[in-house]
Enzyme design. Structure first.
Site, PDB file in Angstrom:
ATOM      1  N   GLY A   5      95.793  61.490 -75.241  1.00 39.10           N
ATOM      2  CA  GLY A   5      94.418  60.945 -75.355  1.00 39.10           C
ATOM      3  C   GLY A   5      94.058  60.124 -74.189  1.00 39.10           C
ATOM      4  O   GLY A   5      94.954  59.539 -73.865  1.00 39.10           O
ATOM      5  N   ALA A   6      92.845  60.228 -73.747  1.00 42.03           N
ATOM      6  CA  ALA A   6      92.587  59.673 -72.593  1.00 42.03           C
ATOM      7  C   ALA A   6      93.058  58.379 -72.335  1.00 42.03           C
ATOM      8  O   ALA A   6      93.808  58.141 -71.325  1.00 42.03           O
ATOM      9  CB  ALA A   6      91.184  60.020 -72.255  1.00 42.03           C
ATOM     10  N   ARG A  56      98.181  66.160 -66.196  1.00 40.15           N
ATOM     11  CA  ARG A  56      96.986  66.714 -67.028  1.00 40.15           C
ATOM     12  C   ARG A  56      95.592  66.767 -66.338  1.00 40.15           C
ATOM     13  O   ARG A  56      95.511  65.604 -65.971  1.00 40.15           O
ATOM     14  CB  ARG A  56      97.004  66.090 -68.389  1.00 40.15           C
ATOM     15  CG  ARG A  56      98.165  66.520 -69.466  1.00 40.15           C
ATOM     16  CD  ARG A  56      97.824  65.869 -70.807  1.00 40.15           C
ATOM     17  NE  ARG A  56      97.195  67.140 -71.549  1.00 40.15           N
ATOM     18  CZ  ARG A  56      96.604  66.729 -72.717  1.00 40.15           C
ATOM     19  NH1 ARG A  56      96.854  65.596 -73.393  1.00 40.15           N
ATOM     20  NH2 ARG A  56      95.808  67.609 -73.345  1.00 40.15           N
ATOM     21  N   GLN A  61      96.153  67.471 -83.799  1.00 36.37           N
ATOM     22  CA  GLN A  61      96.275  66.220 -83.710  1.00 36.37           C
ATOM     23  C   GLN A  61      95.278  65.336 -84.747  1.00 36.37           C
ATOM     24  O   GLN A  61      95.529  64.321 -85.093  1.00 36.37           O
ATOM     25  CB  GLN A  61      95.315  65.865 -82.320  1.00 36.37           C
ATOM     26  CG  GLN A  61      96.068  65.989 -81.280  1.00 36.37           C
ATOM     27  CD  GLN A  61      96.056  67.550 -80.423  1.00 36.37           C
ATOM     28  OE1 GLN A  61      95.862  68.407 -81.290  1.00 36.37           O
ATOM     29  NE2 GLN A  61      96.128  67.483 -79.155  1.00 36.37           N
ATOM     30  N   ASP A  82      87.214  63.245 -72.956  1.00 37.21           N
ATOM     31  CA  ASP A  82      88.379  63.153 -71.680  1.00 37.21           C
ATOM     32  C   ASP A  82      87.514  63.145 -70.516  1.00 37.21           C
ATOM     33  O   ASP A  82      88.377  62.587 -69.449  1.00 37.21           O
ATOM     34  CB  ASP A  82      89.111  64.487 -71.790  1.00 37.21           C
ATOM     35  CG  ASP A  82      90.168  64.158 -73.076  1.00 37.21           C
ATOM     36  OD1 ASP A  82      89.751  64.358 -74.324  1.00 37.21           O
ATOM     37  OD2 ASP A  82      91.125  63.929 -72.719  1.00 37.21           O
ATOM     38  N   ASN A  84      85.841  67.422 -74.393  1.00 38.63           N
ATOM     39  CA  ASN A  84      86.614  66.767 -75.240  1.00 38.63           C
ATOM     40  C   ASN A  84      87.686  67.909 -75.980  1.00 38.63           C
ATOM     41  O   ASN A  84      87.287  69.344 -75.675  1.00 38.63           O
ATOM     42  CB  ASN A  84      86.029  66.061 -76.264  1.00 38.63           C
ATOM     43  CG  ASN A  84      86.735  65.311 -77.241  1.00 38.63           C
ATOM     44  OD1 ASN A  84      87.802  64.583 -76.760  1.00 38.63           O
ATOM     45  ND2 ASN A  84      86.586  65.478 -78.628  1.00 38.63           N
ATOM     46  N   LYS A  85      88.357  67.583 -76.785  1.00 37.12           N
ATOM     47  CA  LYS A  85      89.180  68.726 -77.398  1.00 37.12           C
ATOM     48  C   LYS A  85      88.332  69.992 -77.776  1.00 37.12           C
ATOM     49  O   LYS A  85      87.477  69.820 -78.305  1.00 37.12           O
ATOM     50  CB  LYS A  85      89.979  68.000 -78.537  1.00 37.12           C
ATOM     51  CG  LYS A  85      90.859  68.728 -79.388  1.00 37.12           C
ATOM     52  CD  LYS A  85      92.052  69.585 -78.459  1.00 37.12           C
ATOM     53  CE  LYS A  85      92.591  68.598 -77.698  1.00 37.12           C
ATOM     54  NZ  LYS A  85      93.591  69.179 -76.689  1.00 37.12           N
TER      55      LYS A  85
END
Ligand code: MRU
Length: 363
Positions: free
Chosen positions: A59-60, A101, A208, A249, A259-260
């Site tokens: 998670g950012a 990451r 998640q 993110d 994002n995801k």
């Protein structure tokens, strides 16, 4: 530590903490949730890097806080009184952690903040500098709590009691330090009796949404229903969703948002059913240096995450080709608004995000 802890609610744990005496960053190993709550102490550069890469802490915002505490812990291990020697070692560790990451800008954002402390305080003794680094890391964490609460306040203004809210992945407390970003309006609404009904996408391949979002909302007494990723259109068509809130993110200057993986599908479906799609974004996740989504590096992850991880048996033929991008970019045209700690930005985002940054004090 490393021993299973049972009695406390998951909401009572700190996602990321500093144990200064032990010289360690303490995290919940999120790969074991929801069946096992295990705290892990990270002391070496390799342990910190691995924890971020392997999504033990993810998670950012949480990645940013872990990196800030991490670089402080590593700086404390440098045994020298000479600034140049200290800063050379600091830079080496900073560059290494920064490779863990690539998509979540909070990683480099937090490391850059820590780096600036070193550069601006070269006149201090190394001991004093270490103290300043600790203060900065603690500030990054404390700010995150304030930021998420503000996002919650602004986000809550966009919905009404009884609404159905859909979210994707985990942009919850487990992805930050408290409240989360996309879940902040939900938690604030919960405090104020809004009675939201939340739909959590399970979020393939690493689940998640199922393992973390459904877990933390359920533990908090929120009315949450878990759905598979391919069910969002069905619940929207049923009229059960009045708003989508997701995290991010990295947000580019034009509003394109990474994002995801799967987020852009949700945005497209929400557009089809005329449901507002909100991105909850701390300004630390907005990267004005990325002009559009094309400038955002998308992390590719191992094929095993798709073919066999989390399953008792392998779920795909040996040797099959796999494409496993961890994130996708939602085009700004699909985003109704971007909710930040300094207010709600709407299109044209080139202008509104600049305005948000004008409201932000210099850090
Ligand atoms: O790969 P993850 O679990 O780190 O991805 C997390 C997300 O995509 C979140 O939505 C994002 O980081 C925002 S967290 C407030």
């Amino acid at each position: 530590m490393g021993k299973e802890e049972k009695e406390k609610s998951i909401m009572e744990y700190e996602t990321v903490a500093l144990d200064d005496e032990a010289g360690a960053v303490v995290i919940i190993d999120q790969t074991l949730l929801p069946t096992k709550t295990e705290l892990v102490k990270l002391k070496t550069a390799q342990e910190i890097w691995d924890a971020i890469y392997l999504l033990k802490v993810r998670g950012a915002p949480a990645i940013g806080v872990a990196a800030a505490f991490g670089i402080y812990v590593l700086a404390c291990q440098t045994d020298t009184e000479d600034y140049d020697t200290f800063y050379k070692e600091f830079s080496k560790q900073r560059d290494y952690l920064n490779t863990a990451r690539p998509t979540a800008v909070n990683l480099s954002w937090a490391l850059n903040r820590m780096d600036r402390v070193c550069r601006e305080n070269s006149g201090l003794t190394v001991g004093q500098l270490k103290q300043r680094l600790k203060e900065e890391a603690v500030a990054i964490k404390e700010e995150d709590i304030w930021v998420c609460r503000q996002i919650g306040e602004h986000g809550l203004g966009l919905v009404k009691p009884g609404d159905g809210i859909l979210t994707h992945c985990n942009a919850g407390q487990l992805a930050a330090c408290k409240y989360g970003t996309a879940t902040a309006p939900i938690y604030l609404g919960q405090e104020r009796g809004y009675g939201f009904r939340v739909f959590a996408d399970e979020t393939r391949p690493l689940l998640q949404g199922a393992r973390l979002t459904a877990y933390e909302l359920f533990s908090s007494g929120v009315d949450v229903t878990l759905i598979c990723d391919n069910m969002s259109a069905a619940v929207m068509k049923n009229g059960w969703v009045q708003a989508v809130f997701v995290g991010c993110d990295r947000v580019a200057a034009n509003g394109d948002t990474a994002n995801k993986i799967g987020t852009s599908v949700v945005a497209a479906v929400a557009r089809q059913y005329r449901i507002p799609f909100y991105v909850c974004a701390p300004t630390s996740t907005i990267d004005l240096a990325s002009k559009t989504g094309d400038d955002i590096c998308i992390e590719q992850r191992p094929a095993e995450e798709v073919t066999q991880m989390w399953y008792k048996n392998r779920m795909a033929p040996e040797g099959v080709k796999v494409y496993n991008p961890a994130f996708d970019v939602t085009d700004h045209e699909l985003i109704t608004a971007i909710v930040t700690e300094y207010g709600v930005a709407k299109a044209p985002y080139e202008e509104s995000l600049q305005e948000i940054f004008r409201r932000r004090p210099e850090r």
